[in-house]
Design an enzyme around this catalytic site. Structure first.
Site, PDB file in Angstrom:
ATOM      1  N   CYS A 189      -3.520  33.639 -15.434  1.00 56.34           N
ATOM      2  CA  CYS A 189      -3.060  34.645 -16.008  1.00 56.34           C
ATOM      3  C   CYS A 189      -1.481  34.010 -16.768  1.00 56.34           C
ATOM      4  O   CYS A 189      -1.755  33.039 -17.535  1.00 56.34           O
ATOM      5  CB  CYS A 189      -2.767  36.134 -15.227  1.00 56.34           C
ATOM      6  SG  CYS A 189      -1.888  37.431 -16.959  1.00 56.34           S
TER       7      CYS A 189
ATOM      8  N   HIS B 165      -6.751  38.772 -14.379  1.00 57.74           N
ATOM      9  CA  HIS B 165      -6.480  38.626 -13.109  1.00 57.74           C
ATOM     10  C   HIS B 165      -7.757  38.851 -11.894  1.00 57.74           C
ATOM     11  O   HIS B 165      -7.208  40.583 -11.753  1.00 57.74           O
ATOM     12  CB  HIS B 165      -5.593  39.764 -12.634  1.00 57.74           C
ATOM     13  CG  HIS B 165      -4.159  39.333 -12.621  1.00 57.74           C
ATOM     14  ND1 HIS B 165      -3.806  38.596 -11.552  1.00 57.74           N
ATOM     15  CD2 HIS B 165      -3.239  39.282 -14.094  1.00 57.74           C
ATOM     16  CE1 HIS B 165      -2.474  38.340 -12.467  1.00 57.74           C
ATOM     17  NE2 HIS B 165      -2.304  38.775 -13.767  1.00 57.74           N
TER      18      HIS B 165
ATOM     19  N   GLU C 189      -8.503  38.171  -9.008  1.00 56.90           N
ATOM     20  CA  GLU C 189      -8.260  38.241  -7.682  1.00 56.90           C
ATOM     21  C   GLU C 189      -8.293  39.644  -7.343  1.00 56.90           C
ATOM     22  O   GLU C 189      -7.811  40.216  -6.517  1.00 56.90           O
ATOM     23  CB  GLU C 189      -6.885  37.136  -7.361  1.00 56.90           C
ATOM     24  CG  GLU C 189      -5.772  38.244  -7.520  1.00 56.90           C
ATOM     25  CD  GLU C 189      -5.062  38.426  -8.853  1.00 56.90           C
ATOM     26  OE1 GLU C 189      -4.563  38.927  -9.722  1.00 56.90           O
ATOM     27  OE2 GLU C 189      -5.853  37.659  -9.959  1.00 56.90           O
TER      28      GLU C 189
END
Length: 250
Positions: free
Chosen positions: A110, A213, A215
């Site tokens: 990001c 994102h 994660e």
């Protein structure tokens, strides 16, 4: 074989009474699931300290966060840019450039992708809704950050597609900025349907950046976890420093 150590940069937060360094635990969790050891790197302008930090790690991960200050790509801020952290910008730009010279893999997520691009001499769309005609929604308002929101198409011959095992996937999205002028030594390899760049990489695949994102999705989605598994494995491959001709920034 020893697990690769992955340096993750942290931002300073707090107020006049209490300050602390922050990093979403999802990043460290994804690195650990990928058999890596996460190590927090805190901002400093001391060049020798920065070098010592990089000497301790096998790879560098630049996470999400506030906007990169437009002064680092030669622009004045638009009204939509309200939160920046120049000290963090300077720190991460320095680390990215040093890591590239040392041949250490870098992953930007990001804001991290945007910072990578700026470190390599590129620029950003400061605000997608006002600067990209016909853009789809790139910021979702949801309680669950792992919820997919739009699709991304990846170049089939790209390192990112190879790591993810997909040339198209649904991703989450929490950004209002994006890559505009692509930085030197980077290739755009992922896009949304409106043409916004969602992924970049270096020709050798050792510098990678994604706009979503992963994660936040990796704990539930094995495909998203593959990015961290592959990146940690890449960090375990010892490579020599880049030559002068191989530098990826101006």
């Amino acid at each position: 074989m020893a697990k690769p150590v992955i340096g993750l940069t942290a931002a300073l937060s707090g107020d006049s009474k209490t300050s602390f360094y922050r990093l979403n635990s999802d990043y460290a969790d994804a690195v650990r699931r990928g058999e890596g050891i996460p190590l927090l790197l805190t901002p400093t302008d001391d060049r020798e300290e920065q070098k010592r930090m990089l000497a301790l790690v096998d790879g560098l991960l630049i996470p999400g966060g506030v906007d990169t200050a437009p002064c680092f790509y030669g622009e004045e801020p638009l009204p939509a840019v309200t939160r920046t952290d120049r000290r963090l910008d300077r720190f991460e730009i320095a680390l990215v450039r040093m890591a590239a010279q040392m041949g250490k893999p870098v992953l930007g997520i990001c804001r991290g992708l945007q910072l990578l691009n700026v470190a390599c001499g590129g620029s950003l769309f400061q605000d997608i809704p006002t600067q990209v005609p016909g853009a789809i929604a790139h910021y979702q308002d949801t309680i669950k950050r792992s919820e997919p929101f739009h699709s991304v198409a990846l170049a089939r011959d790209s390192a990112l597609a190879g790591l993810l095992g997909r040339d198209k996937l649904d991703v989450n999205t929490f950004h209002h900025q994006a890559v505009c002028r692509v930085g030197g030594g980077l290739v755009p390899v992922a896009h949304t349907s409106d043409g916004v760049i969602e992924g970049v990489e270096s020709p050798d695949g050792r510098i990678l950046g994604v706009q979503w994102h992963p994660e936040a999705m990796a704990g539930e989605d094995p495909v998203q976890q593959r990015l961290f598994d592959g990146f940690v494995a890449l960090c375990g491959e010892k490579k020599g420093p880049l030559s002068q001709k191989g530098e990826v920034y101006p």
